[in-house]
Design a protein around this motif. Sequence first.
Motif, short mmCIF file in Angstrom:
data_model
loop_
_atom_site.label_atom_id
_atom_site.label_comp_id
_atom_site.label_asym_id
_atom_site.label_seq_id
_atom_site.Cartn_x
_atom_site.Cartn_y
_atom_site.Cartn_z
N PHE A 44 28.25 29.77 25.10
CA PHE A 44 28.91 29.88 26.41
C PHE A 44 29.12 28.54 27.10
N ASN A 45 30.24 28.43 27.81
CA ASN A 45 30.41 27.37 28.79
C ASN A 45 29.85 27.81 30.13
N LEU A 46 29.84 29.12 30.36
CA LEU A 46 29.41 29.66 31.65
C LEU A 46 28.91 31.08 31.45
N VAL A 47 27.70 31.38 31.98
CA VAL A 47 27.21 32.76 31.98
C VAL A 47 27.26 33.25 33.43
N LEU A 48 27.87 34.41 33.61
CA LEU A 48 28.14 34.92 34.96
C LEU A 48 27.03 35.89 35.38
N ILE A 85 41.05 31.80 28.83
CA ILE A 85 41.60 33.02 29.44
C ILE A 85 41.24 32.99 30.91
N CYS A 86 42.25 32.99 31.78
CA CYS A 86 42.03 32.73 33.21
C CYS A 86 41.29 33.87 33.90
N THR A 87 40.28 33.48 34.67
CA THR A 87 39.49 34.42 35.44
C THR A 87 39.51 33.98 36.90
N ARG A 88 39.93 34.87 37.79
CA ARG A 88 40.07 34.53 39.20
C ARG A 88 38.75 34.05 39.81
N GLU A 89 38.83 32.89 40.42
CA GLU A 89 37.68 32.28 41.11
C GLU A 89 36.51 31.97 40.18
N ILE A 107 39.63 25.96 39.06
CA ILE A 107 39.28 27.36 39.32
C ILE A 107 40.59 28.17 39.40
N PRO A 108 40.85 29.02 38.41
CA PRO A 108 42.11 29.77 38.43
C PRO A 108 42.21 30.67 39.65
#
Lengths: 104, 481
Positions: free
Chosen positions: B49-53, B88-92, B106-107
């Motif tokens: 991962f680059n980022l875990v939400l 793949i763009c994810t809002r905010e 930040i898309p």
Amino acid sequence: MTDQASRGKISREEVVHIASLARLGLDDGELDAFTRELGAILDHASTVAEIDLRDVSPMSHPIALSNVLRDDVLDECLELEDLQSNAPDFFEGKFRVPKILDEP
Amino acid sequence: MTSTQRTSFPRQGVRETAIAVKTRFQSASDVLSDCLEEIARCEDKIHAFNLVLDNQARQRASEIDDLIARGIDPGPLAGVPVALKDNICTREIATTCSSKMLERWIPPYNATVVAKLQDAGAVIVGKTNMDEFAMGSSTENSAFGPTRNPCNLDYVPGGSSGGSAASVAAGFVCCALGSDTGGSIRQPASLCGVVGVKPTYGRVSRYGLIAFASSLDQIGPLCVNVGDAALICEVIGGYDPRDSTSIDEPFSGLLDSCDKGVDGIRVGVVTELLAPASPDVQAAFTKCTDKLAAIGAKVDEISIPELSYGLAAYYLIAPAEASSNLARYDGVRYGLRVAGQDVESMMRATRSAGFGPEVKRRIMLGTYALSSGYYDAYYGQAQRVRTLITKAFGRAYESFDVLLSPTSPTVAFGFGAKQDPLDMYNSDIATIASNLAGHPAMSVPFGLGANNLPVGVQVMAPTLGEAVMFQVGAQIEGLAQ
């Protein structure tokens, strides 16, 4: 097929020129590496340049595209704040950049 | 036991998970907690991962549980944890393409596939690592460090969707989305031992997929089994007015195709794509085709000599399109800016600092192929090869329902093993033809090769031929057991 393509190599001067077209500033090490690597890749690519394809039409896309138009109705669009928050330099509703022209 | 040996394994699939959540056998929150625990246990070794939400995912899972408690069906992916490739763009939510160029971007909007996953009840767990701007076959080109193969940490996961493949193989999520421009879903799926699907070009909306080579890019799923991948395709596919290349054709019934068997199905083994494979991969592949024949498929060899031009044509077309697409990263509207005296030196400084070596190499190659004096000899000629390959496929599909080859010519390789760019490009030798033609193709794990690493079998089908592709893929999966 052009003479340049049949040669299949790229000179350091050409690499410098291409870098300036692509707006990439490359250091000496990168220029040397790219001259060597792009030469090898273009050598490989010249297998394509050598086939006789005069009777074959080029294909730009997997789908036969005609003009794709939508009805002229208002749709959701991005807010100014969305653009502003990602912009490196935003001033009075516009993207600001360093000077484009020399002073007269 | 050495530290590099496998310690993480795929979790239960998409459908099993959705059923467990819907029948209240397991809550979406518990499913997610399992995932997050597994990530906490193994992610520092794997770096999928680059980022875990963490927080957003927990909130979403609890919303799913609320819906179920109120008797509302959250959809076919109820509580299913999914990961998204970081292009793949994810809002905010940051979407970096594993590039310094977009590290802080930040898309302001969601990709269509993200909205569709959310509407189906999925829980988005994180953004996965990738080769920068999807350019590479090992995930070593990420600006944020490589991903490791969960099957054996000494090996690459493949690429460019290496983080997505690893996140599924490690059991961090049930499913991940990737993007495939020349094999970037199928090759990492093969190297990590999971299923990966590239649908027909235009089947899945590219709205919100950060462009690499627009005439080749396609989003698709990586899953633990073939049926799950079929379901995900049905969920994310379909017409989207926001993508002008979107196909307006129904994309359903794929799951049903998985139960149809292969009796009488004509399977062509493409000799040009089998020949470059290493002996261990060839052995596993041949075992697969023998078993297919034994259950009723009509297996035969076919030679498609035009495919041997595919690699060279691809490595002109894809960089040409990339050089054009990546011209937008100029430090003006979004992304990195490095200061300069005037606008041109600002752009040059920005692009030099923001892009890594492989991205620069491809921009250079594409700019060269498109420059005057070379355009016809390289780009124009490559476009003609594209026609040649598409027509050759068309002839092959008159005699065969599907075509088969190994997905990757080798099993996973070691870090730093392919320093020569051409060596790395050869990893895509069997996968790129489907992108050039716009055809669907998938990789299904079948057996092990050298170093006990997974082998993948590629099933290719003609345009809109996903049904027969899944039909054969599902049987291969059954035969691999």
